[in-house]
Design an enzyme around this catalytic site. Structure first.
Site, PDB file in Angstrom:
ATOM      1  N   SER A  15       3.558  -2.369  10.374  1.00 38.97           N
ATOM      2  CA  SER A  15       5.010  -2.417  10.578  1.00 38.97           C
ATOM      3  C   SER A  15       5.626  -3.765  10.217  1.00 38.97           C
ATOM      4  CB  SER A  15       5.359  -2.012  12.025  1.00 38.97           C
ATOM      5  OG  SER A  15       4.937  -0.682  12.273  1.00 38.97           O
ATOM      6  N   GLU A  37      -5.338  -5.209  10.672  1.00 40.09           N
ATOM      7  CA  GLU A  37      -4.333  -4.160  10.835  1.00 40.09           C
ATOM      8  C   GLU A  37      -4.579  -3.413  12.141  1.00 40.09           C
ATOM      9  OE1 GLU A  37      -2.421  -2.931   6.910  1.00 40.09           O
ATOM     10  OE2 GLU A  37      -4.192  -1.683   7.167  1.00 40.09           O
ATOM     11  N   GLU A  83      -6.792   4.502   8.180  1.00 40.08           N
ATOM     12  CA  GLU A  83      -6.553   5.936   7.946  1.00 40.08           C
ATOM     13  C   GLU A  83      -7.797   6.583   7.345  1.00 40.08           C
ATOM     14  OE1 GLU A  83      -2.878   5.521   5.751  1.00 40.08           O
ATOM     15  OE2 GLU A  83      -1.863   4.942   7.606  1.00 40.08           O
ATOM     16  N   HIS A  94      -9.479   1.010   5.101  1.00 42.73           N
ATOM     17  CA  HIS A  94      -8.199   1.218   5.792  1.00 42.73           C
ATOM     18  C   HIS A  94      -8.430   2.142   6.993  1.00 42.73           C
ATOM     19  CE1 HIS A  94      -4.133   2.438   6.696  1.00 42.73           C
ATOM     20  NE2 HIS A  94      -3.731   1.375   6.028  1.00 42.73           N
ATOM     21  N   LYS A 101       0.234   4.231  -0.262  1.00 43.11           N
ATOM     22  CA  LYS A 101      -0.404   5.421   0.343  1.00 43.11           C
ATOM     23  C   LYS A 101      -0.159   6.638  -0.549  1.00 43.11           C
ATOM     24  CE  LYS A 101      -0.231   3.181   4.797  1.00 43.11           C
ATOM     25  NZ  LYS A 101      -0.123   3.260   6.248  1.00 43.11           N
ATOM     26  N   ASN A 132       0.883  -1.178   0.000  1.00 40.58           N
ATOM     27  CA  ASN A 132       0.000   0.000   0.000  1.00 40.58           C
ATOM     28  C   ASN A 132       0.915   1.221   0.000  1.00 40.58           C
ATOM     29  OD1 ASN A 132      -1.760   2.069   0.571  1.00 40.58           O
ATOM     30  ND2 ASN A 132      -2.332   1.330   2.616  1.00 40.58           N
ATOM     31  N   GLY A 178       2.562   2.046  10.905  1.00 39.84           N
ATOM     32  CA  GLY A 178       3.506   3.151  10.777  1.00 39.84           C
ATOM     33  C   GLY A 178       4.221   3.511  12.064  1.00 39.84           C
TER      34      GLY A 178
HETATM   35  P1  PGA Z   1       2.890   0.132   7.773  1.00 40.71           P
HETATM   36  O1  PGA Z   1       1.405   0.356   7.168  1.00 40.71           O
HETATM   37  O2  PGA Z   1       3.430  -1.119   7.129  1.00 40.71           O
HETATM   38  O3  PGA Z   1       3.652   1.363   7.363  1.00 40.71           O
HETATM   39  O4  PGA Z   1       2.736  -0.011   9.233  1.00 40.71           O
HETATM   40  C1  PGA Z   1       0.532  -0.719   6.971  1.00 40.71           C
HETATM   41  C2  PGA Z   1      -0.761  -0.231   6.370  1.00 40.71           C
HETATM   42  O5  PGA Z   1      -1.191   0.880   6.700  1.00 40.71           O
HETATM   43  O6  PGA Z   1      -1.369  -0.930   5.532  1.00 40.71           O
END
Ligand code: PGA
Length: 253
Positions: free
Chosen positions: A212, A167, A97, A95, A11, A9, A173
């Site tokens: 992560s 997740e 976010e 997601h 982003k 992803n 992140g």
């Molecule tokens: P990350 O993000 O690997 O940077 O923790 C995962 C995600 O948001 O799908």
């Protein structure tokens, strides 16, 4: 036997030059594997160009979001049909976010999930709890409610053509990965909910872990019985790191 899926992803990162380079490096390192699939999800403006670069390679194309509507006066939105048109196979929905920053409710997420299936694309449904929800012992309640909102809208059969990504928000992140055991517990919980409705669909559905994931922790996570790959954010922006994660999936099969 479920296949692994390692999904990047990207982003809201990159630009034409950076994305082309990343894509080329991933393609160069990707081996065709009957047991693990690679996927990249660039930002909307780069989907078509990335799709052209991926044609004929073992790497699939996906989108990070979609409108719940099919067409019409929805300024700034992108429909599932448009995503199919430009070569997407997968679409991430729900997601954290988007749930947190764009105020997407579980009901909206369910509508998006349905819109993706209508175009015969595969939704990747993200679910996961915040740190506060985990520490107050509410992981199952929160994840269960997010999943049931979609199940109620679509029925369990829809999950015969879908992927789920667990997740935990506290791991996204932050560098703070869930331990393989913590992730396995959540994945098993999710699979059990589906098994209560249809054992075959529960057995077949891929459940990815996201939060992560890196080259050095992927194998530990992917070797758990209910973890079928990863949804990778930060580490998917570096080809070597993304390929190291893919390697973990390839070598476990
Ligand atoms: P990350 O993000 O690997 O940077 O923790 C995962 C995600 O948001 O799908």
């Amino acid at each position: 036997m479920r296949k692994y899926l390692v999904a990047g992803n990207w982003k809201m990162n990159g630009g034409t030059a950076a994305n082309n380079e990343l894509c080329e490096q991933i393609v160069a390192g990707a081996s065709a594997s009957g047991t693990a699939e690679l996927l990249v999800c660039p930002p909307f403006p780069y989907l078509e160009a990335t799709g052209r670069k991926l044609a004929g390679t073992p790497v699939s194309l996906g989108a990070q979001n979609v409108s719940q509507h099919a067409s019409g006066a929805y300024t700034g939105e992108v429909s599932a049909g448009m995503l199919r048109d430009v070569g997407c196979k997968y679409v991430i929905v729900g997601h954290s976010e988007r749930r947190a920053m764009m105020h997407e409710t579980s009901e909206i997420v369910a509508e998006k999930f349905k819109a993706v299936l209508t175009e015969e694309l595969t939704p990747i449904l993200c679910v996961g709890e915040t740190l506060e929800e985990r520490t107050s012992g509410r992981m199952e309640e929160v994840v269960g409610a997010q999943l049931r909102a979609v199940l109620d809208a679509t029925g369990v059969e829809a999950f015969g053509s879908a992927v789920i990504a667990y997740e935990p928000v506290w791991a996204i992140g932050t560098g703070q990965t869930a331990s393989p055991e913590q992730a396995q517990e959540a994945h098993q919980y999710i699979r059990n909910i589906l098994a209560g409705m249809d054992v075959d669909i529960a057995d077949a559905v891929q459940i990815l872990y996201g939060g992560s994931v890196k080259g050095d922790n992927a194998a530990g996570l992917f070797s758990m019985p209910d973890i079928d790959g990863g949804l990778i954010g930060g580490a998917s922006l570096k080809a070597a790191e993304f390929l190291a994660i893919a390697q973990a999936a390839w070598s476990l099969n």
